[in-house]
Design an enzyme around this catalytic site. Structure first.
Site, PDB file in Angstrom:
ATOM      1  N   ALA A  85       0.815  -1.221   0.000  1.00 34.53           N
ATOM      2  CA  ALA A  85       0.000   0.000   0.000  1.00 34.53           C
ATOM      3  C   ALA A  85       0.850   1.273   0.000  1.00 34.53           C
ATOM      4  O   ALA A  85       2.001   1.260   0.438  1.00 34.53           O
ATOM      5  CB  ALA A  85      -0.922  -0.017   1.220  1.00 34.53           C
TER       6      ALA A  85
ATOM      7  N   PHE B 121       1.286   5.633   0.947  1.00 36.86           N
ATOM      8  CA  PHE B 121       1.158   6.402   2.196  1.00 36.86           C
ATOM      9  C   PHE B 121      -0.097   7.265   2.240  1.00 36.86           C
ATOM     10  O   PHE B 121      -0.477   7.744   3.299  1.00 36.86           O
ATOM     11  CB  PHE B 121       2.396   7.297   2.387  1.00 36.86           C
ATOM     12  CG  PHE B 121       2.364   8.536   1.541  1.00 36.86           C
ATOM     13  CD1 PHE B 121       1.639   9.654   1.952  1.00 36.86           C
ATOM     14  CD2 PHE B 121       3.025   8.605   0.324  1.00 36.86           C
ATOM     15  CE1 PHE B 121       1.577  10.809   1.163  1.00 36.86           C
ATOM     16  CE2 PHE B 121       2.968   9.734  -0.476  1.00 36.86           C
ATOM     17  CZ  PHE B 121       2.238  10.836  -0.047  1.00 36.86           C
TER      18      PHE B 121
ATOM     19  N   LYS C  25       1.573  -5.495   3.522  1.00 38.57           N
ATOM     20  CA  LYS C  25       2.707  -4.599   3.780  1.00 38.57           C
ATOM     21  C   LYS C  25       2.205  -3.168   3.619  1.00 38.57           C
ATOM     22  O   LYS C  25       2.079  -2.655   2.509  1.00 38.57           O
ATOM     23  CB  LYS C  25       3.867  -4.842   2.812  1.00 38.57           C
ATOM     24  CG  LYS C  25       5.126  -4.125   3.302  1.00 38.57           C
ATOM     25  CD  LYS C  25       6.130  -3.832   2.222  1.00 38.57           C
ATOM     26  CE  LYS C  25       5.885  -2.539   1.512  1.00 38.57           C
ATOM     27  NZ  LYS C  25       5.992  -1.306   2.304  1.00 38.57           N
TER      28      LYS C  25
ATOM     29  N   GLU D 124       5.506   2.149   4.687  1.00 38.81           N
ATOM     30  CA  GLU D 124       6.427   2.316   5.821  1.00 38.81           C
ATOM     31  C   GLU D 124       6.309   3.706   6.454  1.00 38.81           C
ATOM     32  O   GLU D 124       6.858   3.959   7.516  1.00 38.81           O
ATOM     33  CB  GLU D 124       7.869   2.042   5.375  1.00 38.81           C
ATOM     34  CG  GLU D 124       8.435   2.999   4.321  1.00 38.81           C
ATOM     35  CD  GLU D 124       8.030   2.637   2.888  1.00 38.81           C
ATOM     36  OE1 GLU D 124       7.056   1.891   2.701  1.00 38.81           O
ATOM     37  OE2 GLU D 124       8.697   3.123   1.946  1.00 38.81           O
ATOM     38  N   ARG D 125       5.579   4.615   5.777  1.00 42.16           N
ATOM     39  CA  ARG D 125       5.419   5.980   6.317  1.00 42.16           C
ATOM     40  C   ARG D 125       4.233   6.074   7.270  1.00 42.16           C
ATOM     41  O   ARG D 125       4.165   6.990   8.065  1.00 42.16           O
ATOM     42  CB  ARG D 125       5.175   6.978   5.175  1.00 42.16           C
ATOM     43  CG  ARG D 125       6.179   6.922   4.064  1.00 42.16           C
ATOM     44  CD  ARG D 125       7.413   7.721   4.397  1.00 42.16           C
ATOM     45  NE  ARG D 125       8.488   7.391   3.485  1.00 42.16           N
ATOM     46  CZ  ARG D 125       9.766   7.458   3.797  1.00 42.16           C
ATOM     47  NH1 ARG D 125      10.135   7.861   5.003  1.00 42.16           N
ATOM     48  NH2 ARG D 125      10.688   7.148   2.929  1.00 42.16           N
TER      49      ARG D 125
ATOM     50  N   SER E  92       3.058   4.386  -6.712  1.00 43.88           N
ATOM     51  CA  SER E  92       3.612   5.121  -7.853  1.00 43.88           C
ATOM     52  C   SER E  92       3.837   4.206  -9.059  1.00 43.88           C
ATOM     53  O   SER E  92       3.902   2.982  -8.924  1.00 43.88           O
ATOM     54  CB  SER E  92       4.945   5.748  -7.451  1.00 43.88           C
ATOM     55  OG  SER E  92       5.864   4.707  -7.182  1.00 43.88           O
TER      56      SER E  92
ATOM     57  N   CYS F 250      -4.451  10.271  -5.442  1.00 46.35           N
ATOM     58  CA  CYS F 250      -4.281   9.845  -6.835  1.00 46.35           C
ATOM     59  C   CYS F 250      -5.389  10.412  -7.708  1.00 46.35           C
ATOM     60  O   CYS F 250      -5.264  10.466  -8.913  1.00 46.35           O
ATOM     61  CB  CYS F 250      -4.281   8.332  -6.934  1.00 46.35           C
ATOM     62  SG  CYS F 250      -5.869   7.642  -6.521  1.00 46.35           S
TER      63      CYS F 250
ATOM     64  N   GLU G  76       3.550  13.702 -12.528  1.00 49.91           N
ATOM     65  CA  GLU G  76       2.573  13.771 -11.432  1.00 49.91           C
ATOM     66  C   GLU G  76       3.252  14.541 -10.296  1.00 49.91           C
ATOM     67  O   GLU G  76       4.314  14.130  -9.813  1.00 49.91           O
ATOM     68  CB  GLU G  76       2.220  12.356 -10.960  1.00 49.91           C
ATOM     69  CG  GLU G  76       1.244  12.357  -9.790  1.00 49.91           C
ATOM     70  CD  GLU G  76       0.952  10.957  -9.244  1.00 49.91           C
ATOM     71  OE1 GLU G  76       1.877  10.115  -9.207  1.00 49.91           O
ATOM     72  OE2 GLU G  76      -0.198  10.716  -8.847  1.00 49.91           O
TER      73      GLU G  76
HETATM   74  P1  NAD Z   1       5.258   4.441  -3.625  1.00 54.82           P
HETATM   75  O1  NAD Z   1       5.215   3.734  -4.926  1.00 54.82           O
HETATM   76  O2  NAD Z   1       6.471   5.206  -3.266  1.00 54.82           O
HETATM   77  O3  NAD Z   1       5.023   3.377  -2.442  1.00 54.82           O
HETATM   78  C1  NAD Z   1       3.975   2.416  -2.522  1.00 54.82           C
HETATM   79  C2  NAD Z   1       4.465   1.109  -1.925  1.00 54.82           C
HETATM   80  O4  NAD Z   1       5.503   0.573  -2.751  1.00 54.82           O
HETATM   81  C3  NAD Z   1       5.044   1.270  -0.530  1.00 54.82           C
HETATM   82  O5  NAD Z   1       4.550   0.214   0.279  1.00 54.82           O
HETATM   83  C4  NAD Z   1       6.545   1.218  -0.740  1.00 54.82           C
HETATM   84  O6  NAD Z   1       7.208   0.582   0.324  1.00 54.82           O
HETATM   85  C5  NAD Z   1       6.717   0.419  -2.019  1.00 54.82           C
HETATM   86  N1  NAD Z   1       7.800   0.956  -2.876  1.00 54.82           N
HETATM   87  C6  NAD Z   1       8.167   2.249  -3.009  1.00 54.82           C
HETATM   88  N2  NAD Z   1       9.146   2.372  -3.933  1.00 54.82           N
HETATM   89  C7  NAD Z   1       9.391   1.133  -4.389  1.00 54.82           C
HETATM   90  C8  NAD Z   1      10.279   0.613  -5.379  1.00 54.82           C
HETATM   91  N3  NAD Z   1      11.108   1.392  -6.072  1.00 54.82           N
HETATM   92  N4  NAD Z   1      10.257  -0.715  -5.608  1.00 54.82           N
HETATM   93  C9  NAD Z   1       9.422  -1.503  -4.932  1.00 54.82           C
HETATM   94  N5  NAD Z   1       8.569  -1.061  -3.987  1.00 54.82           N
HETATM   95  C10 NAD Z   1       8.532   0.233  -3.721  1.00 54.82           C
HETATM   96  O7  NAD Z   1       3.963   5.366  -3.569  1.00 54.82           O
HETATM   97  P2  NAD Z   1       3.587   6.427  -2.450  1.00 54.82           P
HETATM   98  O8  NAD Z   1       4.504   7.589  -2.561  1.00 54.82           O
HETATM   99  O9  NAD Z   1       3.437   5.761  -1.136  1.00 54.82           O
HETATM  100  O10 NAD Z   1       2.116   6.835  -2.951  1.00 54.82           O
HETATM  101  C11 NAD Z   1       1.884   7.839  -3.891  1.00 54.82           C
HETATM  102  C12 NAD Z   1       1.610   7.278  -5.269  1.00 54.82           C
HETATM  103  O11 NAD Z   1       0.537   6.352  -5.221  1.00 54.82           O
HETATM  104  C13 NAD Z   1       1.172   8.336  -6.272  1.00 54.82           C
HETATM  105  O12 NAD Z   1       1.788   8.094  -7.499  1.00 54.82           O
HETATM  106  C14 NAD Z   1      -0.336   8.123  -6.371  1.00 54.82           C
HETATM  107  O13 NAD Z   1      -0.917   8.563  -7.574  1.00 54.82           O
HETATM  108  C15 NAD Z   1      -0.416   6.655  -6.235  1.00 54.82           C
HETATM  109  N6  NAD Z   1      -1.738   6.236  -5.807  1.00 54.82           N
HETATM  110  C16 NAD Z   1      -2.544   5.643  -6.727  1.00 54.82           C
HETATM  111  C17 NAD Z   1      -3.822   5.269  -6.379  1.00 54.82           C
HETATM  112  C18 NAD Z   1      -4.741   4.640  -7.370  1.00 54.82           C
HETATM  113  O14 NAD Z   1      -5.721   4.016  -6.960  1.00 54.82           O
HETATM  114  N7  NAD Z   1      -4.470   4.764  -8.658  1.00 54.82           N
HETATM  115  C19 NAD Z   1      -4.282   5.483  -5.066  1.00 54.82           C
HETATM  116  C20 NAD Z   1      -3.417   6.075  -4.149  1.00 54.82           C
HETATM  117  C21 NAD Z   1      -2.137   6.440  -4.529  1.00 54.82           C
END
Ligand code: NAD
Length: 516
Positions: free
Chosen positions: A167, A169, A193, A196-197, A246, A301, A401
């Site tokens: 998930a 943050f 999982k 982590e934030r 992301s 998002c 974004e």
């Molecule tokens: P993030 O991708 O940084 O983190 C999401 C999860 O992936 C976390 O649990 C993290 O530990 C893990 N993660 C982070 N970087 C990773 C990597 N390089 N390799 C593998 N795992 C990794 O996202 P975020 O900053 O927590 O959330 C914001 C993003 O989520 C924005 O892009 C937003 O648009 C998107 N989002 C999309 C939806 C949707 O339904 N489309 C909903 C909410 C958020």
């Protein structure tokens, strides 16, 4: 700091007060029905203003224990009657309702969004739990009697086994609640999982699920970053992965999980356009745009982060700026706050750099939130509402974004040009049109290539009887989150062809040809 830490420590079931010679509380893991301290010494800090907690990166042994627990619990849980699983979820939705404000406070504490917005975060997740309670009709298979003499055909929807969720943050309650309740009500066990934030809401939700009667091992929670993600993508006992976050992480997880033969659904980033027609209800439209662009500090998002003003609607820009200027930026738990801080100092730096890029590439900053200071929270990762106009599709601030309280504004002469801009953008999460003309609205809804469209609705997130249907670069996979599609994602079909003949109709010789 000590006052905030004591708020965290009071949730002692899943926080150890101090460990590894630090006074900052550390969040626990949830393994086999117990909240346990991690043996690891590497941590991620939770801090939108000051450090209030630490999240461990689970060890390989801890992650193995979590999966083993999910695997052990699966046969009995899958065999538990669907009515009993439904009863657990019915108790769960009640407990979430009773604890909604408590969960919201935890979200505000860790994530920074306002309390009112945090309550919405829990509420929208709760609606998915309520929907999951309809499992008895949602999980039905199909039947076709008498496909030939004495022969019937029917299908069952069956759970997959162990499923996992990763998930982001920005919705600490809603997004985990899109995942494990739907999976578990179908008879799967689940490894979660959280981000982590912001682990706190998930931990409290796990406690409430246990209190609702979910057996030990049906839900396990690990914390971590890349290693935990790789573990989930690679582990042979995990059958399906739900990811929200992301594009960088989502594409990686989709590819790596699929390569290991798993089902993967990945909801990812967005650039959502609000197209404003000159015939729109001006008052409503401006308020909706400002709310949807800057609410949650733009960290949604479905934030409406791009306005396309068509024709005379461009004259509304000064009023848009005035409304955005009046929003109050403060810590999320302060009365009257409209938007809180960004999640990390790095997020703030990234957003400011994207605003800088607008200036360098020829756009105009009509409202600049980069220098904002919030009294009493001088270390907070705040950015105030920012509006960038004269934006062109080739500019960095349009292509990326931003995920902050920044609205970029483009102008066109016609609706057709606006549609072209939206359809040329790679993302397809959400969009909205503001108009009082039904034919214009209908044309837009039909021609725009975006998975979720609002007509005079700025953030068109479907309710859980439908599914979350972001498209193009905003989604990878073929089965969406929640709704009927959510049930499909977490189940597999078994089809049974059954013949019961009367005794006197017994075959007299082998049937060697294909039946016709
Ligand atoms: P993030 O991708 O940084 O983190 C999401 C999860 O992936 C976390 O649990 C993290 O530990 C893990 N993660 C982070 N970087 C990773 C990597 N390089 N390799 C593998 N795992 C990794 O996202 P975020 O900053 O927590 O959330 C914001 C993003 O989520 C924005 O892009 C937003 O648009 C998107 N989002 C999309 C939806 C949707 O339904 N489309 C909903 C909410 C958020």
């Amino acid at each position: 700091a000590s006052q905030v830490s004591s708020k965290v420590k009071s949730n002692s079931a899943w926080y150890s007060a101090s460990s590894f010679s630090s006074s900052v509380p550390a969040v626990k893991l949830f393994i086999d029905g117990k909240f346990v301290e991690s043996k690891i010494g590497t941590w991620v800090s939770i801090a939108t203003n000051e450090v209030i907690g630490r999240v461990p990166q689970a060890t390989k042994a801890e992650m193995d224990a979590a999966i083993a627990s999910c695997k052990r619990a699966f046969p009995a849980w899958a065999d538990t009657s669907v009515l009993s699983r439904q009863q657990v979820l019915l108790r769960y939705q009640q407990l979430i309702k009773e604890n909604l404000k408590e969960i919201a406070k935890l979200i505000t504490l860790e994530q920074g969004k306002t309390l009112a917005d945090a309550e919405g975060d829990v509420f929208r997740g709760l609606q998915v739990v309520e929907h999951a309670c309809s499992v008895t009709s949602l999980m039905m298979g199909e039947t076709m009697p008498s496909i030939t003499k004495d022969m019937d055909l029917y299908s069952y929807r069956l759970p997959l086994g162990v499923c996992a969720g990763i998930a982001p943050f920005n919705f600490p309650a809603m997004i985990p609640l899109w995942m494990f309740p739907m999976a578990m009500v179908c008879g799967n066990t689940f490894l979660m999982k959280p981000s982590e934030r912001v682990p706190g809401a998930t931990m409290l939700l796990a406690k409430l699920l246990q209190d609702s009667g979910a057996p030990d091992g049906t839900l396990n929670i690990i914390h971590g970053q890349h290693e935990a993600v790789n573990f989930i993508c690679d582990h042979p006992d995990i059958k399906a992965i739900s990811f929200v976050g992301s594009n960088q992480a989502g594409e990686y997880i989709f590819e790596r999980g699929s390569r290991h033969g798993k089902r993967v659904q990945a909801n990812m980033g967005a650039k959502n356009h609000g197209v404003v027609m000159p015939d729109a209800n001006k008052e409503n439209t401006l308020n909706q745009l400002v709310g949807a662009a800057f609410g949650a500090a733009g960290q949604r998002c479905m934030a409406l982060s791009t306005a396309v003003l068509v024709g005379e609607a461009k004259k509304w820009l000064p009023e848009l700026v005035e409304r955005a200027k009046n929003l109050r930026v403060n810590a999320g738990d302060q009365p009257g706050a409209d938007l809180g801080p960004l999640i990390t100092p790095q997020a703030k730096e990234r957003v400011c750099n994207l605003i800088d890029s607008g200036t360098k590439e020829g756009a105009s900053i009509l409202l600049d939130g980069r220098k904002i200071k919030v009294k009493g929270y001088e270390n907070g990762n705040f950015v105030g509402p920012t509006i960038i106009s004269n934006v062109k599709p080739n500019m960095t601030c349009y292509k990326e974004e931003i995920f902050g309280p920044v609205l970029v504004v483009l102008e066109t002469e016609t609706l057709d040009e606006a549609i072209q801009i939206v359809n040329n953008n790679p993302y397809g999460n959400g969009t909205a049109i503001f108009t009082t003309n039904g034919a214009t609205a209908r044309k837009y809804a039909h021609l725009v290539d975006v998975g979720q469209v609002g007509v005079n609705v700025p953030i068109p997130v479907p309710l859980p009887m439908f599914s979350f249907t972001g498209s193009r670069s905003s989604f990878r996979g073929d089965t969406n989150f929640y709704g009927k599609q959510g049930i499909q994602f977490y189940t597999q079909l078994k089809t049974i062809t059954s013949q019961w003949k009367e005794e006197d109709a017994t075959l007299s010789s082998p049937a060697v040809a294909m039946p016709t």
